[in-house]
Enzyme design. Structure first.
Site, PDB file in Angstrom:
ATOM      1  N   HIS A 151       0.858  -1.200   0.000  1.00  0.00           N
ATOM      2  CA  HIS A 151       0.000   0.000   0.000  1.00  0.00           C
ATOM      3  C   HIS A 151       0.890   1.245   0.000  1.00  0.00           C
ATOM      4  CE1 HIS A 151      -2.776   3.092   1.286  1.00  0.00           C
ATOM      5  NE2 HIS A 151      -3.741   2.298   0.860  1.00  0.00           N
TER       6      HIS A 151
ATOM      7  N   GLU B  68      -4.019   1.479  -7.375  1.00  0.00           N
ATOM      8  CA  GLU B  68      -4.395   2.626  -6.536  1.00  0.00           C
ATOM      9  C   GLU B  68      -3.484   3.814  -6.873  1.00  0.00           C
ATOM     10  OE1 GLU B  68      -6.594   1.731  -2.698  1.00  0.00           O
ATOM     11  OE2 GLU B  68      -4.489   1.438  -2.264  1.00  0.00           O
TER      12      GLU B  68
HETATM   13  P1  PGA Z   1      -9.516   6.168   0.029  1.00  0.00           P
HETATM   14  O1  PGA Z   1      -8.292   5.203   0.374  1.00  0.00           O
HETATM   15  O2  PGA Z   1     -10.633   5.300  -0.512  1.00  0.00           O
HETATM   16  O3  PGA Z   1      -9.850   6.834   1.299  1.00  0.00           O
HETATM   17  O4  PGA Z   1      -9.023   7.134  -1.013  1.00  0.00           O
HETATM   18  C1  PGA Z   1      -7.985   4.109  -0.443  1.00  0.00           C
HETATM   19  C2  PGA Z   1      -6.822   3.330   0.129  1.00  0.00           C
HETATM   20  O5  PGA Z   1      -5.946   3.934   0.774  1.00  0.00           O
HETATM   21  O6  PGA Z   1      -6.750   2.105  -0.027  1.00  0.00           O
END
Ligand code: PGA
Length: 260
Positions: A103, A173
């Site tokens: 992440h 992401e």
């Molecule tokens: P968010 O975070 O949906 O608050 O943008 C996503 C994540 O960090 O996995």
């Protein structure tokens, strides 16, 4: 876990990060969520959601939640003399059904690409379903970020045997979309998913690459969630803030369940 999912069942994963503050609140959350799921007019899968929670909550929530409970990170160390981290076999024995790895918030705290490759290899060797997160910090007009994302996937998976790819999920992401107000567009997601599958295909061939589930994450809300499934080329979602409120998480779960 991922193995048993069909491509038509969206994988809805919440990332609780360091919330909620207490186990009591966490228990109340999943009980309330499960109640809403049970009363849902929309037919939901038996295990309709996944929640990546603080490790200390896993054994407790696993006993009560009707979803899959997992971790947000693992150690890339072997069993032994390393202080302060949990290894995949420990997480599995505590009840984790999956883990996130890579992440952007973990990367920002100093995780190197070598760390990540070791973590992914150990986690998959332990047959812990592994959601590898990748995403660009910024985009350039020439599309160089696509090559960097492909390289990230190839390197992170460089120590993994082909037979273990069935336990792998990739989450796209974009770092610029996490925790903000603007998500990527489904079109932007679609373009990246093609690049990610190209990287997977270069490692294990196109047939295996097609089977790996890919998620989108970064400012997913109840308003944009379904669009990513319909137009963003993904099999599910990784959701931060919107998974930390029972009502919004339930709305996303039920809205996405109508996506076939
Ligand atoms: P968010 O975070 O949906 O608050 O943008 C996503 C994540 O960090 O996995």
């Amino acid at each position: 876990m991922a193995k048993s999912l069909s491509r038509t069942a969206p994988l809805i994963v919440g990332n609780w990060k360091t919330t909620p503050a207490t186990l009591d609140e966490a228990m109340k959350f999943v009980k309330s969520l499960d109640k809403k799921c049970a009363a849902s007019k929309v037919k939901l899968a038996k295990k309709a959601y996944y929640l990546a929670v603080p490790d200390i909550f896993i054994p407790h929530l696993k006993e009560v939640a009707q979803g899959y409970i997992g971790s947000q990170n693992v150690s890339g160390s072997e069993l032994g003399q390393v202080t302060g981290v949990a290894i995949p076999s420990q997480l599995i024995s505590g009840g984790a059904a999956f883990t996130l790895i890579g992440h952007s918030e973990v990367r920002a705290r100093g995780e190197t690409k070598e760390d990540r490759a070791r973590k992914v290899a150990l986690s998959l060797q332990a047959k812990l379903t592994t959601i590898l997160c990748v995403g660009e910090h910024t985009r350039d007009k020439e599309g160089k970020y696509l090559a960097l994302l492909e390289e990230d996937v190839r390197h992170s998976l460089s120590l993994v045997e082909k037979s273990l790819f069935e336990h792998l999920v990739i989450a796209y992401e974009p770092v610029w979309a996490i925790g903000g107000t603007t998500s990527a567009t489904p079109h932007e997601s679609f373009e990246v998913v093609i690049a990610l599958r190209r990287a997977l295909a270069s490692l294990v061939g196109i047939d295996y690459a097609k089977k790996v589930h890919v998620l989108y994450g970064g400012t997913v809300t109840e308003d944009n969630a379904k669009q990513f499934l319909e137009e963003g080329g993904v099999d599910g979602l990784l959701i931060g803030r919107a998974s930390q409120q029972v009502d919004t998480f339930y709305k996303i779960i039920s809205t996405c369940a109508t996506h076939a």
